[in-house]
Design an enzyme around this catalytic site. Structure first.
Site, mmCIF file in Angstrom:
data_model
loop_
_atom_site.group_PDB
_atom_site.id
_atom_site.type_symbol
_atom_site.label_atom_id
_atom_site.label_comp_id
_atom_site.label_asym_id
_atom_site.label_seq_id
_atom_site.Cartn_x
_atom_site.Cartn_y
_atom_site.Cartn_z
ATOM 1 N N HIS A 1 -12.491 4.400 9.129
ATOM 2 C CA HIS A 1 -11.535 4.360 10.234
ATOM 3 C C HIS A 1 -12.110 5.075 11.451
ATOM 4 O O HIS A 1 -12.638 6.191 11.343
ATOM 5 C CB HIS A 1 -10.218 5.022 9.822
ATOM 6 C CG HIS A 1 -9.630 4.432 8.576
ATOM 7 N ND1 HIS A 1 -10.073 4.786 7.314
ATOM 8 C CD2 HIS A 1 -8.657 3.517 8.404
ATOM 9 C CE1 HIS A 1 -9.384 4.107 6.411
ATOM 10 N NE2 HIS A 1 -8.522 3.325 7.042
ATOM 11 N N LYS B 1 -13.445 -2.098 4.012
ATOM 12 C CA LYS B 1 -12.404 -2.173 5.036
ATOM 13 C C LYS B 1 -12.831 -1.329 6.233
ATOM 14 O O LYS B 1 -13.154 -0.142 6.081
ATOM 15 C CB LYS B 1 -11.073 -1.658 4.478
ATOM 16 C CG LYS B 1 -9.967 -1.513 5.509
ATOM 17 C CD LYS B 1 -8.761 -0.810 4.877
ATOM 18 C CE LYS B 1 -7.758 -0.376 5.917
ATOM 19 N NZ LYS B 1 -6.699 0.484 5.342
ATOM 20 N N GLU C 1 0.864 -1.183 0.000
ATOM 21 C CA GLU C 1 0.000 0.000 0.000
ATOM 22 C C GLU C 1 0.896 1.228 0.000
ATOM 23 O O GLU C 1 1.728 1.394 0.900
ATOM 24 C CB GLU C 1 -0.905 0.030 1.234
ATOM 25 C CG GLU C 1 -1.790 1.275 1.270
ATOM 26 C CD GLU C 1 -2.525 1.463 2.587
ATOM 27 O OE1 GLU C 1 -3.667 1.938 2.562
ATOM 28 O OE2 GLU C 1 -1.948 1.132 3.648
ATOM 29 N N LEU C 2 0.752 2.079 -0.991
ATOM 30 C CA LEU C 2 1.516 3.315 -1.053
ATOM 31 C C LEU C 2 0.660 4.449 -0.502
ATOM 32 O O LEU C 2 -0.364 4.812 -1.089
ATOM 33 C CB LEU C 2 1.956 3.596 -2.486
ATOM 34 C CG LEU C 2 2.978 2.588 -3.039
ATOM 35 C CD1 LEU C 2 3.315 2.898 -4.493
ATOM 36 C CD2 LEU C 2 4.243 2.564 -2.195
ATOM 37 N N ARG C 3 1.080 4.985 0.663
ATOM 38 C CA ARG C 3 0.343 6.022 1.365
ATOM 39 C C ARG C 3 0.751 7.386 0.829
ATOM 40 O O ARG C 3 1.633 8.045 1.367
ATOM 41 C CB ARG C 3 0.588 5.907 2.866
ATOM 42 C CG ARG C 3 -0.186 4.785 3.555
ATOM 43 C CD ARG C 3 -1.683 5.085 3.630
ATOM 44 N NE ARG C 3 -1.941 6.331 4.334
ATOM 45 C CZ ARG C 3 -2.137 6.415 5.655
ATOM 46 N NH1 ARG C 3 -2.118 5.321 6.398
ATOM 47 N NH2 ARG C 3 -2.365 7.583 6.225
ATOM 48 N N SER D 1 1.730 2.512 10.791
ATOM 49 C CA SER D 1 0.883 3.561 10.229
ATOM 50 C C SER D 1 -0.467 3.613 10.938
ATOM 51 O O SER D 1 -1.322 4.423 10.592
ATOM 52 C CB SER D 1 0.663 3.336 8.724
ATOM 53 O OG SER D 1 0.038 2.093 8.489
ATOM 54 N N GLN E 1 -0.273 -1.791 15.272
ATOM 55 C CA GLN E 1 0.143 -2.533 14.083
ATOM 56 C C GLN E 1 1.428 -3.305 14.366
ATOM 57 O O GLN E 1 2.323 -2.822 15.054
ATOM 58 C CB GLN E 1 0.359 -1.548 12.930
ATOM 59 C CG GLN E 1 0.281 -2.151 11.551
ATOM 60 C CD GLN E 1 0.355 -1.079 10.474
ATOM 61 O OE1 GLN E 1 1.374 -0.420 10.333
ATOM 62 N NE2 GLN E 1 -0.728 -0.894 9.740
#
Length: 252
Positions: free
Chosen positions: A147, A174, A57-59, A232, A236
């Site tokens: 989120h 998600k 995943e590229l944030r 992130s 985690q």
């Protein structure tokens, strides 16, 4: 679990395996690991460090620059260096994004041809609908995310989120929610089990929710997220820890 529940669970996972994938990686057959990287990570981290992950995943909201040429270079480097499907995420600051990006749709338009999936917040309907059109035209998967950094919503609110995501036409929903205690984590896991046939990613954040990042697959979560350099999200685990724990539990 009863035999009937186990059978229904297996059927649901088989269905998810047949129908869902990101790039060349099928979802639902194994606990898949995604690693979140910044542009600095793509430059500094070696391929071996990312090897335990299945997807990257590229944030983009954590990048030092969002100039189009920089974004293209980072995505191309990540593809060549790591050889894994890419999830493009330009997170809204209201849901954990690290910088304000006023025209997120334009950013997604530039990077989606270089990615395999996009992640957009379910509650950012104006952005999500436009990115969905881009995903359909590019043949990419759309993850609709939500989120909650303070608490875990009750079941009615979670059901409403799933219904909203489905109405909007996302491919995968998600949900990440803070667990104030083990009861919150168990509630989200059982909610995931209830919706396991529908293609979901869930995780409980914080120390109390940490086991969900390893065990979520057993309840139907398609992905778990880890880190290489720094977390992130609260609670985690590193991708190396996730791969080790999942291996010890004979889940992959």
């Amino acid at each position: 679990m009863s035999f009937a529940l186990v059978s229904r669970y297996n059927l649901g996972m088989e269905r998810a395996f047949r129908e869902r994938s990101i790039g060349a990686v099928p979802l639902g057959d194994l606990p898949r690991i995604a690693v979140a990287l910044t542009d600095a990570d793509v430059e500094a981290v070696g391929a071996a460090a990312v090897a335990p992950a299945d997807l990257v995943e590229l944030r983009v909201d954590m990048f030092g620059s969002i100039a189009p040429e920089h974004l293209a270079a980072v995505f191309k480097t990540a593809r060549a260096k790591f050889g894994k499907p890419l999830i493009a995420t330009v997170r809204d600051t209201r849901e954990g994004g690290q910088r304000e990006i006023h025209d997120r749709v334009s950013v997604y338009r530039g990077i989606l041809p270089l990615a395999d999936a996009a992640d957009v917040e379910i509650n950012a309907a104006d952005v999500l609908i436009r990115v969905k059109e881009l995903c359909r035209s590019e043949g990419k998967q759309l993850i609709g995310s939500s989120h909650h950094f303070d608490a875990t919503p009750d079941e009615a609110a979670l059901d409403a989120l799933v219904e909203k995501g489905r109405r909007q036409g996302v491919d995968i929903i998600k949900i990440a929610a803070m667990a104030q205690g083990k009861e919150d984590m168990l509630r989200l896991l059982l909610f995931t089990l209830k919706h396991r046939d529908e293609g979901m990613i869930t995780m409980s954040m914080g120390e109390a929710g940490l086991p969900s990042r390893v065990l979520g697959f057993l309840f139907g979560s398609l992905l778990t997220y880890g880190y290489v350099t720094k977390p992130s999200a609260p609670g985690q685990l590193s991708i190396a820890e996730l791969a080790d724990l999942l291996g010890r539990l004979r889940l992959r």
